[in-house]
Design an enzyme around this catalytic site. Structure first.
Site, PDB file in Angstrom:
ATOM      1  N   HIS A   1       0.676   4.468  -2.517  1.00  0.00           N
ATOM      2  CA  HIS A   1       0.463   5.852  -2.063  1.00  0.00           C
ATOM      3  C   HIS A   1       1.661   6.737  -2.416  1.00  0.00           C
ATOM      4  O   HIS A   1       1.504   7.940  -2.584  1.00  0.00           O
ATOM      5  CB  HIS A   1       0.174   5.884  -0.558  1.00  0.00           C
ATOM      6  CG  HIS A   1      -1.216   5.438  -0.227  1.00  0.00           C
ATOM      7  ND1 HIS A   1      -1.914   5.872   0.876  1.00  0.00           N
ATOM      8  CD2 HIS A   1      -2.062   4.594  -0.871  1.00  0.00           C
ATOM      9  CE1 HIS A   1      -3.110   5.313   0.907  1.00  0.00           C
ATOM     10  NE2 HIS A   1      -3.220   4.519  -0.133  1.00  0.00           N
TER      11      HIS A   1
ATOM     12  N   ASN B   1      -3.147   8.594   4.970  1.00  0.00           N
ATOM     13  CA  ASN B   1      -1.888   7.852   5.133  1.00  0.00           C
ATOM     14  C   ASN B   1      -1.603   7.438   6.568  1.00  0.00           C
ATOM     15  O   ASN B   1      -0.601   6.763   6.814  1.00  0.00           O
ATOM     16  CB  ASN B   1      -0.709   8.705   4.622  1.00  0.00           C
ATOM     17  CG  ASN B   1      -0.605   8.668   3.109  1.00  0.00           C
ATOM     18  OD1 ASN B   1      -1.098   7.744   2.477  1.00  0.00           O
ATOM     19  ND2 ASN B   1       0.023   9.678   2.540  1.00  0.00           N
TER      20      ASN B   1
ATOM     21  N   ARG C   1       0.833  -1.208   0.000  1.00  0.00           N
ATOM     22  CA  ARG C   1       0.000   0.000   0.000  1.00  0.00           C
ATOM     23  C   ARG C   1       0.868   1.259   0.000  1.00  0.00           C
ATOM     24  O   ARG C   1       0.548   2.252  -0.665  1.00  0.00           O
ATOM     25  CB  ARG C   1      -0.918  -0.025   1.225  1.00  0.00           C
ATOM     26  CG  ARG C   1      -1.882   1.146   1.265  1.00  0.00           C
ATOM     27  CD  ARG C   1      -2.904   0.969   2.368  1.00  0.00           C
ATOM     28  NE  ARG C   1      -3.841   2.074   2.409  1.00  0.00           N
ATOM     29  CZ  ARG C   1      -4.149   2.745   3.510  1.00  0.00           C
ATOM     30  NH1 ARG C   1      -3.596   2.407   4.669  1.00  0.00           N
ATOM     31  NH2 ARG C   1      -5.008   3.738   3.466  1.00  0.00           N
TER      32      ARG C   1
ATOM     33  N   HIS D   1      -5.897  -5.697  -2.598  1.00  0.00           N
ATOM     34  CA  HIS D   1      -6.699  -5.856  -1.383  1.00  0.00           C
ATOM     35  C   HIS D   1      -6.902  -7.325  -1.020  1.00  0.00           C
ATOM     36  O   HIS D   1      -7.659  -7.638  -0.109  1.00  0.00           O
ATOM     37  CB  HIS D   1      -8.041  -5.124  -1.535  1.00  0.00           C
ATOM     38  CG  HIS D   1      -7.886  -3.620  -1.511  1.00  0.00           C
ATOM     39  ND1 HIS D   1      -8.923  -2.745  -1.731  1.00  0.00           N
ATOM     40  CD2 HIS D   1      -6.800  -2.844  -1.271  1.00  0.00           C
ATOM     41  CE1 HIS D   1      -8.476  -1.502  -1.643  1.00  0.00           C
ATOM     42  NE2 HIS D   1      -7.190  -1.531  -1.372  1.00  0.00           N
TER      43      HIS D   1
HETATM   44  C1  HEM Z   1      -8.857   1.378  -6.270  1.00  0.00           C
HETATM   45  C2  HEM Z   1      -8.759   2.362  -5.397  1.00  0.00           C
HETATM   46  C3  HEM Z   1      -8.337   2.126  -3.981  1.00  0.00           C
HETATM   47  C4  HEM Z   1      -9.002   2.565  -2.874  1.00  0.00           C
HETATM   48  C5  HEM Z   1     -10.263   3.404  -2.844  1.00  0.00           C
HETATM   49  C6  HEM Z   1      -8.287   2.072  -1.724  1.00  0.00           C
HETATM   50  C7  HEM Z   1      -8.629   2.321  -0.423  1.00  0.00           C
HETATM   51  C8  HEM Z   1      -8.104   1.654   0.660  1.00  0.00           C
HETATM   52  C9  HEM Z   1      -8.550   1.806   2.019  1.00  0.00           C
HETATM   53  C10 HEM Z   1      -9.647   2.756   2.472  1.00  0.00           C
HETATM   54  C11 HEM Z   1      -7.853   0.932   2.777  1.00  0.00           C
HETATM   55  C12 HEM Z   1      -8.012   0.714   4.280  1.00  0.00           C
HETATM   56  C13 HEM Z   1      -7.248   1.762   5.036  1.00  0.00           C
HETATM   57  C14 HEM Z   1      -7.573   1.752   6.504  1.00  0.00           C
HETATM   58  O1  HEM Z   1      -8.739   1.628   6.869  1.00  0.00           O
HETATM   59  O2  HEM Z   1      -6.632   1.887   7.314  1.00  0.00           O
HETATM   60  C15 HEM Z   1      -6.933   0.243   1.912  1.00  0.00           C
HETATM   61  C16 HEM Z   1      -6.045  -0.717   2.324  1.00  0.00           C
HETATM   62  C17 HEM Z   1      -5.102  -1.283   1.503  1.00  0.00           C
HETATM   63  N1  HEM Z   1      -4.852  -0.940   0.201  1.00  0.00           N
HETATM   64 FE1  HEM Z   1      -6.032   0.168  -0.980  1.00  0.00          FE
HETATM   65  N2  HEM Z   1      -7.222   1.340  -2.157  1.00  0.00           N
HETATM   66  C18 HEM Z   1      -7.204   1.356  -3.523  1.00  0.00           C
HETATM   67  C19 HEM Z   1      -6.245   0.788  -4.340  1.00  0.00           C
HETATM   68  C20 HEM Z   1      -5.138   0.129  -3.890  1.00  0.00           C
HETATM   69  C21 HEM Z   1      -4.005  -0.245  -4.701  1.00  0.00           C
HETATM   70  C22 HEM Z   1      -3.860   0.102  -6.173  1.00  0.00           C
HETATM   71  C23 HEM Z   1      -3.131  -0.897  -3.888  1.00  0.00           C
HETATM   72  C24 HEM Z   1      -1.784  -1.468  -4.209  1.00  0.00           C
HETATM   73  C25 HEM Z   1      -1.375  -1.761  -5.417  1.00  0.00           C
HETATM   74  C26 HEM Z   1      -3.733  -0.961  -2.576  1.00  0.00           C
HETATM   75  C27 HEM Z   1      -3.206  -1.623  -1.488  1.00  0.00           C
HETATM   76  C28 HEM Z   1      -3.827  -1.706  -0.253  1.00  0.00           C
HETATM   77  C29 HEM Z   1      -3.425  -2.636   0.784  1.00  0.00           C
HETATM   78  C30 HEM Z   1      -2.369  -3.715   0.657  1.00  0.00           C
HETATM   79  C31 HEM Z   1      -4.220  -2.358   1.892  1.00  0.00           C
HETATM   80  C32 HEM Z   1      -4.145  -3.013   3.281  1.00  0.00           C
HETATM   81  C33 HEM Z   1      -3.195  -2.180   4.133  1.00  0.00           C
HETATM   82  C34 HEM Z   1      -2.858  -2.733   5.497  1.00  0.00           C
HETATM   83  O3  HEM Z   1      -3.335  -3.792   5.905  1.00  0.00           O
HETATM   84  O4  HEM Z   1      -2.089  -2.054   6.191  1.00  0.00           O
HETATM   85  N3  HEM Z   1      -4.927  -0.290  -2.605  1.00  0.00           N
HETATM   86  N4  HEM Z   1      -7.096   0.715   0.633  1.00  0.00           N
END
Ligand code: HEM
Length: 316
Positions: free
Chosen positions: A68, A96, A64, A193
Site C-alpha cells: 500500500h 488502509n 501489505r 495472500h
Molecule cells: C491484486 C490486487 C489486490 C487486492 C484487490 C487486494 C485486496 C486485499 C483485501 C481486500 C484484503 C483484506 C483487507 C481487510 O479485509 O481488512 C487484503 C489483505 C492482504 N493483502 Fe491484498 N490485495 C491485492 C494485492 C496484494 C499485494 C500485491 C500484496 C503484497 C505484495 C497484498 C498483501 C496482502 C496481505 C498480506 C493481506 C493480509 C493482511 C492482514 O492480515 O493484515 N495484497 N488484500
C-alpha cells in the site's frame, strides 16, 4: 592482470548497481547503508523477529503495508504518516484502516535513530521489514536495494488508486500494468495472500451476489464468518501464517476468499499461472521475490525529492 581487471569491474558493478539482473534504480544500492549505518538491516531483522514471535499474524500486516505504500505515490513511507488537523493522511482511508504493524516500524526506527540519526529512511525500514516478514514466515530470502527517501505528501484521496477486492482479472491486469507489472508479476504478487486475513466487509458482496465462482462449502464458511459482523476475519488461505503456495491450491478448489483472488482462476488470462504456482512452489517463490524487488522500487524518491524522517509518523 586482465582477469584481475575484469574481476574489479564486476565487483564494482555489483556494488554500484546491485546484483546482475536486479532492476537497477538510480540512487538505490544493496549496500547503501554499509558505511553510514552498518547495523540498520540487523536492527530491522531483530525487531521484526521479536514482534513476530509475539504475534506471527503481523507478518501479513507488514507485507501489505509495503504494498500500500508503494502503490500510492511510490515507496516513500507515505502510508506511515499520521493525519493532522489540516490533512487526512493515507492511513485513514477505508482501504488502509485494517493495516497493521505500524509499531514495529516505529520501534525499529527508534533504535536506528539512536545509532545513526537522520540516515535511514522510513520507506527503507518498511521495505526491509516486509522482506524480513516474508522470510520469517517461510518464504524466499532475498536482498533488496536501499536508499529510498521519505515523501512529504500523504493524502487520503490518493488511495483511490489501490485495487479493490471487486476487481476482475482484466481490471487487475490493467491497474498493475499501469505500474509497469506484467500479468505474471501481478499473479505472483497476489500470492502474498498466502498470509493474513480479510474482514467480512471485503467479501460479503460475494454472498449477496451469489457469486458462482465460489465453492458452496466456502460460501457457507464465509457466511458463518459474516454472521459475526463486518469486522469478523477470515484467513485468506488455509495456512495463513505460513508463506507457501497453498493460496493457489485454494483458488483451484474455488476456495478463494476475495472475489479478486478467485478471479485469477476464473479468467483464462491468468488461470495457467495459478496452476503453475499451485504445482510449483519454487517457481512461485522465485517470481514473487523478483516482483517484490520491482514493487519496492516503484517511483522511489531520491535526493531533493524526499527526506529522511526522524519520526515515521510525521514529515520533518
Ligand atoms: C491484486 C490486487 C489486490 C487486492 C484487490 C487486494 C485486496 C486485499 C483485501 C481486500 C484484503 C483484506 C483487507 C481487510 O479485509 O481488512 C487484503 C489483505 C492482504 N493483502 Fe491484498 N490485495 C491485492 C494485492 C496484494 C499485494 C500485491 C500484496 C503484497 C505484495 C497484498 C498483501 C496482502 C496481505 C498480506 C493481506 C493480509 C493482511 C492482514 O492480515 O493484515 N495484497 N488484500
Amino acid at each position: 592482470m586482465m582477469i584481475n581487471g575484469l574481476l574489479l569491474v564486476v565487483v564494482e558493478m555489483v556494488i554500484v548497481v546491485g546484483l546482475p539482473g536486479f532492476p537497477s534504480v538510480e540512487g538505490l544500492r544493496m549496500d547503501y547503508y554499509y558505511m553510514s549505518c552498518p547495523f540498520a538491516e540487523m536492527i530491522v531483522r531483530n525487531t521484526v523477529d521479536s514482534a513476530l514471535r509475539r504475534d506471527p499474524t503481523l507478518a501479513a500486516g507488514l507485507v501489505r503495508m509495503h504494498f500500500h505504500d508503494c502503490f500510492i505515490e511510490g515507496c516513500d513511507g507515505s502510508v506511515l504518516i499520521d493525519s493532522t488537523k489540516r490533512n487526512t493522511a493515507e492511513k485513514d482511508s477505508p482501504a488502509n484502516l485494517s493495516l497493521r504493524g505500524y509499531e514495529v516500524i516505529d520501534n525499529a526506527k527508534e533504535q536506528i535513530e539512536a545509532q545513526c540519526p537522520g540516515v535511514v529512511s522510513c520507506s527503507d525500514i518498511l521495505a526491509m521489514a516486509a522482506r524480513d516478514a516474508v522470510v520469517w514466515s517461510g518464504g524466499p530470502a532475498y536482498d533488496i536495494p536501499k536508499g529510498r527517501k521519505d515523501g512529504r505528501r500523504s493524502r487520503i484521496e490518493d488511495t483511490i488508486n489501490l485495487p479493490p477486492p471487486s476487481f476482475n482479472a482484466s481490471q487487475l491486469i490493467d491497474i498493475f500494468g499501469k505500474h509497469g507489472f506484467t500479468a505474471q508479476e501481478m499473479v505472483a504478487l497476489s500470492g502474498a495472500h498466502t498470509l493474513g486475513v480479510a474482514r467480512c466487509s471485503s467479501f460479503k458482496q460475494r454472498l449477496s451476489n451469489q457469486d458462482r465462482s465460489m465453492d458452496s462449502s466456502i460460501a457457507k464458511m464465509l457466511s458463518r464468518t459474516c454472521s459475526r459482523g463486518d469486522n469478523a476475519e477470515q484467513p485468506l488461505d488455509p495456512t495463513s501464517t505460513d508463506f507457501d503456495n497453498a493460496y493457489f491450491g485454494a483458488l483451484q478448489g474455488k476456495a478463494g476468499v476475495l472475489f479478486s483472488d478467485q478471479a485469477l482462476f476464473s479468467s483464462p488470462q491468468t488461470r495457467g499461472l495459478v496452476n503453475s504456482y499451485a504445482m510449483n512452489q519454487a517457481m512461485f517463490f522465485f517470481d514473487f521475490q523478483w516482483a517484490m524487488i520491482k514493487m519496492g522500487t516503484l517511483d522511489v524518491k531520491e535526493g531533493s525529492g524526499g527526506e529522511v524522517r526522524s519520526n515515521c509518523r510525521r514529515i520533518n
